[in-house]
Design an enzyme around this catalytic site. Structure first.
Site, short mmCIF file in Angstrom:
data_model
loop_
_atom_site.label_atom_id
_atom_site.label_comp_id
_atom_site.label_asym_id
_atom_site.label_seq_id
_atom_site.Cartn_x
_atom_site.Cartn_y
_atom_site.Cartn_z
N TYR A 167 -45.18 -45.79 122.11
CA TYR A 167 -45.49 -46.15 120.72
C TYR A 167 -46.08 -47.55 120.57
O TYR A 167 -46.99 -47.74 119.76
CB TYR A 167 -44.26 -45.96 119.84
N GLU A 211 -37.25 -37.55 118.28
CA GLU A 211 -37.59 -37.07 119.62
C GLU A 211 -36.44 -37.30 120.60
O GLU A 211 -36.18 -36.45 121.46
CB GLU A 211 -38.87 -37.76 120.10
N TYR A 226 -42.02 -22.71 120.69
CA TYR A 226 -43.07 -22.62 121.70
C TYR A 226 -42.72 -23.49 122.90
O TYR A 226 -41.81 -24.32 122.85
CB TYR A 226 -44.42 -23.07 121.12
N TYR A 286 -47.72 -22.47 123.76
CA TYR A 286 -47.69 -21.02 123.57
C TYR A 286 -46.31 -20.61 123.07
O TYR A 286 -45.28 -21.02 123.61
CB TYR A 286 -48.01 -20.30 124.89
N GLY A 327 -53.96 -12.11 114.21
CA GLY A 327 -54.39 -12.36 115.56
C GLY A 327 -53.23 -12.69 116.49
O GLY A 327 -52.16 -12.08 116.42
N GLY A 381 -51.33 -15.02 116.28
CA GLY A 381 -50.20 -15.53 115.50
C GLY A 381 -49.02 -14.58 115.47
O GLY A 381 -47.94 -14.93 115.00
N PRO A 414 -44.96 -15.68 117.67
CA PRO A 414 -43.64 -16.11 117.21
C PRO A 414 -42.96 -15.07 116.33
O PRO A 414 -41.73 -14.99 116.28
CB PRO A 414 -43.92 -17.40 116.43
N PRO A 443 -53.86 -28.89 115.99
CA PRO A 443 -53.55 -29.98 115.06
C PRO A 443 -53.30 -29.45 113.66
O PRO A 443 -54.02 -28.57 113.18
CB PRO A 443 -54.81 -30.86 115.11
#
Length: 422
Positions: free
Chosen positions: A117, A159, A210, A227, A293, A295, A298, A410
Site C-alpha cells: 500500500y 484483508e 471464486y 474463476y 453465459g 455467469g 457461481p 473490474p
C-alpha cells in the site's frame, strides 16, 4: 510488489468502525472533489504509468494485462477513489462496506499484502499532484492522502481478516493443485476438477466464491484470473469452469486460452484460497438466481448448496445464453432445480433450436414470472444483463439491498451510489 520504508498511517487505521475524515480534510476534499472527480481518469492513467515504470514486474505478474490494455482497470480505480471520497464527505461515519468488501476479496485472491500500500500511495499521490498542478497545495495533498489511508487501512484490516479465515499468512494464498480431470462442457467452456497436491484438505468455501488461477505464459509472464467454484461447498475436491475469451486477441483471453490448450489431466495448477463476497446467506427466504453465459458458474454452486440443505422456499433460476449449444452446465442446472422443493427454471436463448417459445427468445423478461415477497436476488453475467434484470426487479418492488451481484473483471458498476446498500 516490493515493500517501502514509508510507514502506514496508523492514526487513521480502523478495523470495523466508521471512516471519519478530520474536519479540515473533509472541508478540503468537499471543495476539491469536483476538480479531482473531473480529472480522476487522467490521474488513474498517470498513476499506473508511474507505478509500472517503477515496477515493470507488476503488469506481467500481478495486474491483468487485458484489463490494463482495455483501460477498464483504470476506470475501476478512478471510480473506487471517487466513490470512497464522496462517501466520506456526504455520509461521514458510514463505512462504504460494499466497496471495501469487493476490493478486499479481490486483493486477497491475488495475495496483496500491507507492504504494497505505501508503494501505491507514493505513485498515486505523485499523479494527483502532477495532474492538479498549481491547485495541489500541501493542504489539498494532505487531505487526499487522508482519503487514501482511510481506505487503504480499512482494506488492510479486512484483508488480514480474510487471510486469517483461510489460515494463510498475508500474501500467502497460493497452493499447488493437481488436475484430476478436465471435461469439455461446450465448444468454448472446459471444467477442471482439482485437488490439493500436498494432500491437505481443500480450503472451505461458500457458494458463490471464486479462486484465482496463476499460469506462466509463453513470454514468461505469470498472469492471474479468477474463476468461480461450481461444486458443493462440502466436497473434498473443487471444480471450476473456464470459457475461452477472445482467443485470437492479445492479451484478451491469454489465460483462458492457455488453460484450454495446455492444461490436462495430471498437470498442476497454482490456485489461491477461495474469496468473494457474493455468497448465499443462511436464509429461508425465496430466492431468484439469475445468470447469463458463463455467469452460471457461481449460480450452480448456489443450487448445489440449496439442494444439499433442503431449501424449502421458492427458488427461481433464470438463465440467458446465445443458444442451447453455448449453455454451459445446463444439465447441472436442470438436475439441481428439480431437487428443490419449489425450484423453477426459466431460460432465454438468443438463437434457440427447434421448437422454442417466442416469449423465451431474446433477452430476459421477468414480466411473466411471479416474484415472491421478500425475495433475495443474486445476479451474475455481463453488466448489461445485470443492469436489465436489476431494473426489472426494482420496478417489481424488490428493495435494492436484496439484490446482490458478481462481476467478472473490474467492477465498473460498483461506484453507482444506489448500489451501496446492496
Amino acid at each position: 510488489m516490493p515493500g517501502s520504508p514509508t510507514p502506514l498511517n496508523t492514526n487513521l487505521r480502523c478495523q470495523s468502525g466508521p471512516l471519519m475524515l478530520s474536519q479540515k480534510s473533509a472541508e478540503t476534499v468537499r471543495a476539491t472533489l469536483p476538480a479531482v472527480g473531473e480529472a480522476i481518469g487522467t490521474i488513474a492513467d498517470l498513476f499506473y504509468r508511474k507505478l509500472f515504470a517503477a515496477h515493470p514486474e507488476l503488469p506481467r505478474n500481478l495486474f491483468n494485462r487485458a484489463h490494463q490494455a482495455a483501460g477498464t482497470q483504470r476506470q475501476a480505480l478512478a471510480g473506487a477513489i471517487a466513490a470512497c471520497a464522496t462517501a466520506l464527505v456526504e455520509r461521514p461515519g458510514v463505512r462504504p462496506d460494499t466497496l471495501l468488501s469487493r476490493i478486499a476479496h479481490k486483493h486477497a485472491s491475488l495475495g496483496v499484502s500491507a507492504a504494497q500500500y505505501p508503494v501505491v500511495h507514493r505513485h498515486l499521490s505523485a499523479a494527483i499532484a502532477e495532474v492538479l498542478g498549481d491547485a495541489a497545495s500541501e493542504e489539498v495533498i494532505a487531505a487526499w492522502d487522508e482519503v487514501y489511508w482511510l481506505m487503504a487501512n480499512a482494506l488492510i484490516e479486512t484483508e488480514r481478516r480474510l487471510y486469517a479465515e483461510q489460515g494463510v499468512l498475508a500474501g500467502g494464498t497460493w497452493r499447488q493443485w493437481d488436475v484430476i480431470e478436465r471435461t469439455r462442457e461446450t465448444a468454448d467452456v472446459v471444467t477442471f476438477l482439482i485437488r490439493p497436491a500436498d494432500g491437505r484438505p481443500a480450503p472451505a468455501f461458500r457458494a458463490g466464491q471464486y479462486v484465482s488461477v496463476q499460469v506462466e505464459l509463453a513470454d514468461g509472464a505469470r498472469q492471474i484470473r479468477q474463476y468461480s467454484l461450481t461444486n458443493a461447498p462440502d466436497a473434498t475436491v473443487r471444480t471450476f469452469s473456464v470459457k475461452r475469451v477472445n482467443a485470437g486477441e492479445d492479451p484478451a483471453g491469454e489465460v483462458s486460452g492457455h488453460l484450454h490448450d495446455h492444461v490436462h489431466d495430471g498437470d498442476e495448477l497454482t490456485v489461491s484460497a477461495p474469496y468473494g463476497d457474493m455468497v448465499l446467506d443462511a436464509t429461508d427466504a425465496p430466492l431468484l438466481l439469475a445468470s447469463a453465459g458463463i455467469g452460471c458458474t457461481p449460480i450452480v454452486a448456489m443450487l448445489e448448496e440449496l439442494a444439499a440443505r433442503g431449501h424449502r422456499a421458492p427458488v427461481i433460476a433464470v438463465h440467458a445464453d446465445r443458444s442451447p449449444a453455448d449453455h454451459a452446465l445446463r444439465a447441472d442446472q436442470e438436475r439441481l432445480v428439480t431437487k428443490l422443493a419449489q425450484g423453477t427454471a426459466h431460460v432465454w436463448y438468443e438463437r434457440p433450436d427447434g421448437d422454442w417459445p417466442a416469449e423465451r427468445t431474446g433477452h430476459v423478461d421477468l414480466s411473466g414470472i411471479g416474484i415472491p415477497n421478500g425475495v433475495q436476488a443474486y445476479l451474475c453475467g455481463p453488466l448489461p444483463f445485470m443492469r436489465s434484470v436489476r431494473t426489472q426487479l426494482l420496478e417489481r418492488g424488490v428493495h435494492p439491498s436484496a439484490i446482490h451481484y458478481e462481476v467478472f473483471g473490474p467492477d465498473l458498476w460498483l461506484p453507482r451510489g444506489d448500489d451501496e446498500g446492496r
